[in-house]
Motif scaffolding. Structure first.
Motif, PDB file in Angstrom:
ATOM      1  N   PRO A  63      -4.308  16.930 -14.177  1.00 41.80           N
ATOM      2  CA  PRO A  63      -4.314  15.387 -12.723  1.00 41.80           C
ATOM      3  C   PRO A  63      -5.412  14.565 -13.887  1.00 41.80           C
ATOM      4  O   PRO A  63      -6.121  14.804 -14.686  1.00 41.80           O
ATOM      5  CB  PRO A  63      -5.105  16.108 -11.393  1.00 41.80           C
ATOM      6  CG  PRO A  63      -5.541  17.531 -12.130  1.00 41.80           C
ATOM      7  CD  PRO A  63      -5.115  17.748 -13.323  1.00 41.80           C
ATOM      8  N   ARG A  64      -4.741  13.287 -12.976  1.00 44.15           N
ATOM      9  CA  ARG A  64      -5.619  12.323 -13.958  1.00 44.15           C
ATOM     10  C   ARG A  64      -6.638  12.105 -13.679  1.00 44.15           C
ATOM     11  O   ARG A  64      -7.421  12.342 -12.513  1.00 44.15           O
ATOM     12  CB  ARG A  64      -4.834  10.773 -13.334  1.00 44.15           C
ATOM     13  CG  ARG A  64      -5.138   9.167 -13.877  1.00 44.15           C
ATOM     14  CD  ARG A  64      -5.413   8.069 -13.305  1.00 44.15           C
ATOM     15  NE  ARG A  64      -5.148   6.793 -14.096  1.00 44.15           N
ATOM     16  CZ  ARG A  64      -4.969   5.505 -13.630  1.00 44.15           C
ATOM     17  NH1 ARG A  64      -4.099   5.896 -12.439  1.00 44.15           N
ATOM     18  NH2 ARG A  64      -5.758   4.960 -14.204  1.00 44.15           N
ATOM     19  N   LYS A  65      -7.868  11.789 -14.355  1.00 43.37           N
ATOM     20  CA  LYS A  65      -9.331  11.585 -14.272  1.00 43.37           C
ATOM     21  C   LYS A  65      -9.662  10.816 -14.610  1.00 43.37           C
ATOM     22  O   LYS A  65      -9.758   9.770 -15.337  1.00 43.37           O
ATOM     23  CB  LYS A  65     -10.119  13.300 -15.202  1.00 43.37           C
ATOM     24  CG  LYS A  65     -11.845  12.868 -14.922  1.00 43.37           C
ATOM     25  CD  LYS A  65     -11.852  14.254 -15.682  1.00 43.37           C
ATOM     26  CE  LYS A  65     -13.602  14.111 -15.553  1.00 43.37           C
ATOM     27  NZ  LYS A  65     -14.209  15.455 -15.824  1.00 43.37           N
ATOM     28  N   ILE A  66     -10.529   9.660 -13.503  1.00 36.35           N
ATOM     29  CA  ILE A  66     -10.861   8.785 -13.541  1.00 36.35           C
ATOM     30  C   ILE A  66     -12.534   8.487 -13.670  1.00 36.35           C
ATOM     31  O   ILE A  66     -12.989   9.410 -11.794  1.00 36.35           O
ATOM     32  CB  ILE A  66     -10.542   7.590 -12.112  1.00 36.35           C
ATOM     33  CG1 ILE A  66      -8.955   7.464 -12.349  1.00 36.35           C
ATOM     34  CG2 ILE A  66     -10.816   6.229 -11.845  1.00 36.35           C
ATOM     35  CD1 ILE A  66      -7.978   6.195 -11.719  1.00 36.35           C
ATOM     36  N   ALA A 111       1.444   6.760  -6.563  1.00 31.36           N
ATOM     37  CA  ALA A 111       0.415   7.728  -7.409  1.00 31.36           C
ATOM     38  C   ALA A 111       1.052   8.983  -7.117  1.00 31.36           C
ATOM     39  O   ALA A 111       0.547  10.238  -8.007  1.00 31.36           O
ATOM     40  CB  ALA A 111      -0.567   7.141  -6.641  1.00 31.36           C
ATOM     41  N   SER A 112       2.354   9.532  -5.992  1.00 34.57           N
ATOM     42  CA  SER A 112       2.924  10.642  -5.792  1.00 34.57           C
ATOM     43  C   SER A 112       3.270  11.176  -7.147  1.00 34.57           C
ATOM     44  O   SER A 112       3.344  12.118  -7.599  1.00 34.57           O
ATOM     45  CB  SER A 112       2.943  10.381  -4.296  1.00 34.57           C
ATOM     46  OG  SER A 112       3.884  12.261  -4.911  1.00 34.57           O
ATOM     47  N   ARG A 113       3.889   9.836  -7.386  1.00 27.40           N
ATOM     48  CA  ARG A 113       5.043  10.334  -8.284  1.00 27.40           C
ATOM     49  C   ARG A 113       4.838  10.734  -9.985  1.00 27.40           C
ATOM     50  O   ARG A 113       5.155  11.572 -10.530  1.00 27.40           O
ATOM     51  CB  ARG A 113       6.011   8.734  -8.894  1.00 27.40           C
ATOM     52  CG  ARG A 113       7.334   8.746  -7.397  1.00 27.40           C
ATOM     53  CD  ARG A 113       8.472   8.246  -8.777  1.00 27.40           C
ATOM     54  NE  ARG A 113       6.965   6.563  -8.591  1.00 27.40           N
ATOM     55  CZ  ARG A 113       7.666   5.739  -7.284  1.00 27.40           C
ATOM     56  NH1 ARG A 113       8.401   5.876  -6.433  1.00 27.40           N
ATOM     57  NH2 ARG A 113       7.332   4.328  -7.860  1.00 27.40           N
ATOM     58  N   LEU A 158       2.739  14.369 -13.642  1.00 32.27           N
ATOM     59  CA  LEU A 158       1.994  15.043 -14.910  1.00 32.27           C
ATOM     60  C   LEU A 158       1.842  17.202 -14.555  1.00 32.27           C
ATOM     61  O   LEU A 158       1.632  18.212 -15.671  1.00 32.27           O
ATOM     62  CB  LEU A 158       0.631  14.412 -14.560  1.00 32.27           C
ATOM     63  CG  LEU A 158      -0.191  13.275 -15.071  1.00 32.27           C
ATOM     64  CD1 LEU A 158      -1.167  13.150 -14.210  1.00 32.27           C
ATOM     65  CD2 LEU A 158      -0.304  13.159 -16.619  1.00 32.27           C
ATOM     66  N   LYS A 159       2.330  17.023 -13.376  1.00 28.17           N
ATOM     67  CA  LYS A 159       2.098  18.867 -12.901  1.00 28.17           C
ATOM     68  C   LYS A 159       3.574  18.933 -13.990  1.00 28.17           C
ATOM     69  O   LYS A 159       3.657  19.876 -13.937  1.00 28.17           O
ATOM     70  CB  LYS A 159       2.561  19.079 -11.375  1.00 28.17           C
ATOM     71  CG  LYS A 159       2.455  20.160 -11.312  1.00 28.17           C
ATOM     72  CD  LYS A 159       2.717  20.299  -9.514  1.00 28.17           C
ATOM     73  CE  LYS A 159       2.054  21.682  -8.962  1.00 28.17           C
ATOM     74  NZ  LYS A 159       2.330  21.622  -7.642  1.00 28.17           N
ATOM     75  N   GLN A 216       0.656  -1.084  -0.206  1.00 37.28           N
ATOM     76  CA  GLN A 216      -0.388   0.448  -0.228  1.00 37.28           C
ATOM     77  C   GLN A 216       0.878   1.369   0.367  1.00 37.28           C
ATOM     78  O   GLN A 216       1.379   2.324  -0.771  1.00 37.28           O
ATOM     79  CB  GLN A 216      -0.694  -0.054   0.686  1.00 37.28           C
ATOM     80  CG  GLN A 216      -2.031  -1.056   1.367  1.00 37.28           C
ATOM     81  CD  GLN A 216      -2.776  -1.405   0.220  1.00 37.28           C
ATOM     82  OE1 GLN A 216      -3.740  -0.108  -0.175  1.00 37.28           O
ATOM     83  NE2 GLN A 216      -3.377  -2.343  -0.561  1.00 37.28           N
ATOM     84  N   ARG A 217       1.983   1.226   0.660  1.00 36.20           N
ATOM     85  CA  ARG A 217       2.999   2.114   0.999  1.00 36.20           C
ATOM     86  C   ARG A 217       3.692   2.682  -0.850  1.00 36.20           C
ATOM     87  O   ARG A 217       3.159   3.888  -1.364  1.00 36.20           O
ATOM     88  CB  ARG A 217       4.221   2.588   1.485  1.00 36.20           C
ATOM     89  CG  ARG A 217       3.611   2.278   2.922  1.00 36.20           C
ATOM     90  CD  ARG A 217       4.709   2.144   3.885  1.00 36.20           C
ATOM     91  NE  ARG A 217       4.064   2.427   5.465  1.00 36.20           N
ATOM     92  CZ  ARG A 217       4.957   2.108   6.770  1.00 36.20           C
ATOM     93  NH1 ARG A 217       6.237   1.413   6.555  1.00 36.20           N
ATOM     94  NH2 ARG A 217       4.679   2.391   7.960  1.00 36.20           N
TER      95      ARG A 217
END
Length: 363
Positions: free
Chosen positions: A165-168, A151-153, A158-159, A144-145
């Motif tokens: 940002p990714r849109k789901i 996800a942070s990377r 993207l920034k 999980q970490r």
């Protein structure tokens, strides 16, 4: 109808006699084969017409037939159970598949009720064991970490690239299945020649042609190069520019044709590609490598072949258009000859004179 037990009891003798007769009468054997093929084709057409009439009649009397079937099940439950048990015994795989489809259809039809029951069951489990999720999280802590770090990377990349940002968009499983069925039905249907022509016209109308400013800038570049380049270098530069424009046009056309080609390949080549993937997976296992995930590898190969087809069609279309433009520029239309007046006297054909006479006249 003749008894066929004798044939099955003396099968070898019958086959030997048939082979001997065919060798002794090859012409009649070929005629019999042709007649048998003709009769088989007629039977096949008759069966197809009968099935089509049955489907059309059932479509018109669907409610009536459903009511009759429902009444029969209510009046003869023992026979229905006997028929179902016999079918499951003869076709266990088909019966299991039909059962799965029926269960899935029922769950999709009552999706809200099913989700409410699932939420109630999950809430009851949390009430019975409040620390279950905490224990699961501690067991899978590193996984999980790592998921959070990934996800942070992704957000950082993207920034940094200036992308949103990714849109789901989350949908329920039953809605996703409905969307997939609708997509398969839309892209897998047979298209008529008029539909294909209309789609091609839409593709050509949506092509991003160069704007006036882009053409002016390209002309200025060519004129600047003309002042410092030779004729051969200028011709090569112009040819490269035309090649880049044609490549961009072909790329846009291929990107538009790709979904339709994916549906065509999936409809016409899916079974063969699946067999190839299964054989390649067996070969990988024999070499000691990991086997393929058949469904994922099948989708990858379908997309690869569809992409190649779309690119080939786009290049051919762009090339044909270029050739037509060159032919039109090289061979302008020839003006039509004016017809002679109606009342004009017909010209008399010239008579050829013998060589000797023409020589005498010339002298």
């Amino acid at each position: 109808m003749p008894d066929r037990r004798y044939y099955f009891e003396h099968r070898e003798q019958q086959l030997a006699a048939s082979r001997a007769w065919k060798q002794a009468n090859p012409d009649r054997a070929r005629a019999h084969n042709r007649e048998s093929a003709r009769r088989a084709a007629l039977r096949k057409k008759a069966i197809q017409r009968r099935r089509e009439r049955g489907r059309a009649w059932y479509a018109e009397h669907r409610d009536q037939e459903r009511a009759r079937a429902r009444r029969f099940r209510q009046e003869h439950p023992d026979k229905v159970r006997e028929y179902q048990a016999r079918f499951r015994e003869r076709h266990p795989e088909r019966a299991a598949e039909q059962g799965r489809r029926a269960s899935q259809k029922w769950r999709d039809g009552k999706a809200d009720t099913v989700r409410a029951n699932q939420r109630a069951a999950a809430e009851a489990r949390r009430g019975d064991d409040p620390d279950a999720f905490r224990r699961w999280y501690q067991t899978n802590l590193e996984q999980q970490r790592e998921r959070g770090r990934e996800a942070s990377r992704r957000r950082s990349r993207l920034k940094k690239l200036g992308l949103p940002p990714r849109k789901i968009q989350r949908v329920y499983a039953n809605e996703r299945r409905v969307n997939e069925r609708a997509g398969d039905e839309f892209f897998g249907r047979q298209r008529s020649a008029a539909d294909v022509a209309r789609l091609r016209a839409e593709v050509m109308s949506s092509f991003r042609w160069p704007t006036a400013a882009q053409l002016a800038r390209q002309r200025a570049v060519l004129q600047a190069r003309q002042r410092v380049m030779s004729q051969d270098e200028l011709r090569i530069a112009g040819q490269r520019l035309q090649d880049r424009l044609r490549a961009a046009k072909a790329s846009d056309l291929a990107r538009t044709l790709f979904p339709e080609e994916v549906a065509n390949v999936a409809r016409t080549r899916s079974s063969r590609l699946r067999r190839e993937v299964e054989m390649d997976s067996i070969a990988r296992q024999n070499r000691g490598a990991e086997p393929y995930d058949v469904d994922k590898e099948l989708q990858r190969r379908i997309h690869q072949e569809a992409g190649e087809r779309a690119i080939a069609i786009a290049k051919r279309s762009v090339k044909e258009e270029h050739v037509k433009r060159l032919v039109s520029a090289s061979f302008p239309p020839v003006p039509r000859r004016r017809s002679a007046p109606v009342n004009a006297a017909p010209q008399q054909p010239r008579r050829s004179t013998p060589t000797g006479e023409r020589g005498d006249v010339e002298r």
